[in-house]
Write an enzyme that holds these catalytic residues in place. Structure first.
Site, PDB file in Angstrom:
ATOM      1  CG  HIS A 125      -2.772  45.739  -6.008  1.00 24.39           C
ATOM      2  ND1 HIS A 125      -3.926  45.908  -6.728  1.00 24.39           N
ATOM      3  CD2 HIS A 125      -3.128  45.081  -4.885  1.00 24.39           C
ATOM      4  CE1 HIS A 125      -4.942  45.376  -6.061  1.00 24.39           C
ATOM      5  NE2 HIS A 125      -4.487  44.865  -4.939  1.00 24.39           N
ATOM      6  CG  ASP A 202      -0.530  51.792  -5.084  1.00 28.71           C
ATOM      7  OD1 ASP A 202      -1.002  52.079  -3.980  1.00 28.71           O
ATOM      8  OD2 ASP A 202      -0.768  50.703  -5.662  1.00 28.71           O
ATOM      9  CD  GLN A 205      -0.653  47.083   1.582  1.00 30.11           C
ATOM     10  OE1 GLN A 205      -0.510  47.043   2.810  1.00 30.11           O
ATOM     11  NE2 GLN A 205      -1.701  46.562   0.984  1.00 30.11           N
ATOM     12  CE  LYS A 228      -5.351  48.427   0.501  1.00 31.81           C
ATOM     13  NZ  LYS A 228      -5.615  47.007   0.370  1.00 31.81           N
ATOM     14  CB  CYS A 366      -4.292  41.888  -6.384  1.00 29.68           C
ATOM     15  SG  CYS A 366      -5.913  41.487  -5.779  1.00 29.68           S
TER      16      CYS A 366
HETATM   17  N1  PMP Z   1      -2.274  49.038  -4.474  1.00 34.69           N
HETATM   18  C1  PMP Z   1      -1.779  48.309  -3.470  1.00 34.69           C
HETATM   19  C2  PMP Z   1      -0.287  48.294  -3.235  1.00 34.69           C
HETATM   20  C3  PMP Z   1      -2.647  47.604  -2.640  1.00 34.69           C
HETATM   21  O1  PMP Z   1      -2.155  46.884  -1.628  1.00 34.69           O
HETATM   22  C4  PMP Z   1      -4.040  47.657  -2.880  1.00 34.69           C
HETATM   23  C5  PMP Z   1      -5.030  46.893  -2.026  1.00 34.69           C
HETATM   24  N2  PMP Z   1      -4.625  45.598  -1.693  1.00 34.69           N
HETATM   25  C6  PMP Z   1      -4.500  48.450  -3.949  1.00 34.69           C
HETATM   26  C7  PMP Z   1      -3.585  49.119  -4.720  1.00 34.69           C
HETATM   27  C8  PMP Z   1      -5.953  48.567  -4.248  1.00 34.69           C
HETATM   28  O2  PMP Z   1      -6.622  49.190  -3.203  1.00 34.69           O
HETATM   29  P1  PMP Z   1      -8.212  49.248  -3.158  1.00 34.69           P
HETATM   30  O3  PMP Z   1      -8.695  47.841  -3.372  1.00 34.69           O
HETATM   31  O4  PMP Z   1      -8.518  49.751  -1.786  1.00 34.69           O
HETATM   32  O5  PMP Z   1      -8.658  50.165  -4.225  1.00 34.69           O
END
Ligand code: PMP
Length: 408
Positions: A125, A202, A205, A228, A366
């Protein structure tokens, strides 16, 4: 206490699922972006906003004591939830993005030198790319990339070559928000550790779908977002091993993170407050305890079986659709599926399906470098949570087929 093993009982805890969207019953399949909230989370947020509200860690008055207790109880619940050794290793942040930025700025700021490298994977991401680019740029260090194969699996055969002595940290997702595959993080961590390189995971998910044990993983840092995981927006966690967190400087300065302040020299508060400058989202953080209680109230076997049925059904049905390409093919995965369909733009499909009541994600997710890897501009994604049913999966497939027909 008896665990919940009934999907209707789970659904009844989520007021958002009762609504209609575009005059259709909502089928919410954008859980990878954010989940809906159970009543107990909503109730605690409301109760705190309605009166149990005083700034934490500061005053001696009753309301401040109550909020401080709720906040710190939640920290302990998070510690247990991910099996961290100590409460001091749990830092509340505003989300995964903030957690990664904290580590990139603080750890990278301290340990990266000119010519050093940071290793990420090709399936990250943007939140796990850009913070590292920022620090690499300022340190004249390099961002290295572990590629994925055509199916989306990490090229583990290339890992040892990439992990040379210039690499000072590895940062990878446990599960990509596009591919849904469960990455072999344990193997990566042990191979990086064999060379003395720390690893950040990270977990944005994975935390929702995989039981997380940071001590078993032996990761050095682990990040996730509360929103999430059925918790409030603007909440998140950074786990870090205590000896590393103790060795790196604060990221942000301000109230609550200090020992003593003089114009000549300031000392910092011990962990975890060293990394929690200013007034945090203490109501949101406190409500993460209720989100965790919700997750723990569900029978684990029930949840596993329900997710397995959805995964099996979805894969089988998606692959039957002519011209559909599913990204992320592997042995173990979560119930998150990204795909493209020949001749149908993902955003058009998403818009048509929204009219049918199905909430999906479309776009670059993203993850622009991964889109480039597959030579596509965008994808369509359906991501499931604990409250989604096999009936909803069936409705999704039927709606997708209708939408494709409308565009052909
Ligand atoms: N890493 C991953 C794998 C994600 O899916 C996401 C959110 N889509 C993020 C980072 C960023 O998370 P947040 O927007 O809640 O900070």
């Amino acid at each position: 206490m008896n665990k919940i093993a009934d999907i209707n009982q789970i659904r009844s805890l989520f007021p958002a699922l009762e609504q209609s969207v575009n005059s259709k019953t909502l089928v919410y399949l954008d859980n990878g972006a954010t989940s809906q909230k159970p009543k107990q989370v909503i109730d605690l947020v409301n109760r705190m906003n309605s009166g149990v509200n005083g700034n934490i860690h500061r005053a001696v008055h009753e309301l401040s004591s109550q909020t401080t207790e709720l906040y710190e109880d939640s920290r302990e619940a998070v510690r247990q939830f991910i099996n961290a050794a100590q409460k001091e290793e749990i830092i509340f942040t505003s989300g995964t993005t903030a957690s990664i930025n904290l580590v990139a700025a603080s750890y990278g700021g301290k340990y990266l030198r000119k010519g050093d490298s940071v290793l990420v994977s090709e399936a990250e991401h943007h939140s796990n790319i850009v913070p590292w680019q920022l620090i690499c740029e300022s340190k004249e260090a390099n961002l290295r990339v572990l590629p994925v194969d055509e199916n989306g699996n990490w090229r583990m055969d290339m890992l040892d070559n990439l992990l040379d002595s210039s690499v000072k940290i590895v940062s990878v997702s446990h599960v990509s928000n596009v591919l849904g595959l469960i990455n072999p993080v344990e193997e990566l961590i042990s191979r990086a550790h064999a060379k003395g390189i720390p690893v950040m995971v990270d977990g944005a998910q994975s935390i929702v779908h995989i039981e997380t044990d940071v001590r078993k993983l032996d990761c050095d840092f682990y990040a996730f977002s509360g929103h999430k995981l059925y918790g409030p927006t603007g909440t998140g966690v950074l786990y870090g091993k205590r000896e590393i967190l103790d060795s790196i400087p604060p990221w942000m300065g301000g109230g609550d993170m200090v020992g003593t302040v003089t114009f000549e020299k300031t000392t910092y508060a011990p962990l975890p407050l060293k990394f929690e400058a200013g007034t945090p989202n203490f109501i949101g953080a406190a409500a993460m305890l209720e989100a965790i209680r919700f997750v723990e109230s569900i029978d684990k076997k029930f949840l596993e079986n329900s997710e397995r049925s959805i995964v099996e059904y979805m894969i089988e049905e998606l692959l039957k659709i002519e011209g559909l390409r599913l990204y992320g093919v592997g042995e173990s995965r979560i119930s998150l599926f990204s795909f493209t369909v020949n001749g149908a733009h993902p955003s058009d499909l998403a818009m048509i399906m929204d009219k049918m009541g199905v909430a999906l994600r479309s776009g670059q997710m993203c993850a622009e470098p991964l889109m480039k890897r597959y030579g596509v501009e965008s994808m369509l994604r359906a991501s499931f949570a604990a409250y989604n049913t096999i009936d909803e999966a069936e409705y999704f497939i039927a709606s997708l087929k209708r939408a494709i027909k409308m565009l052909s």
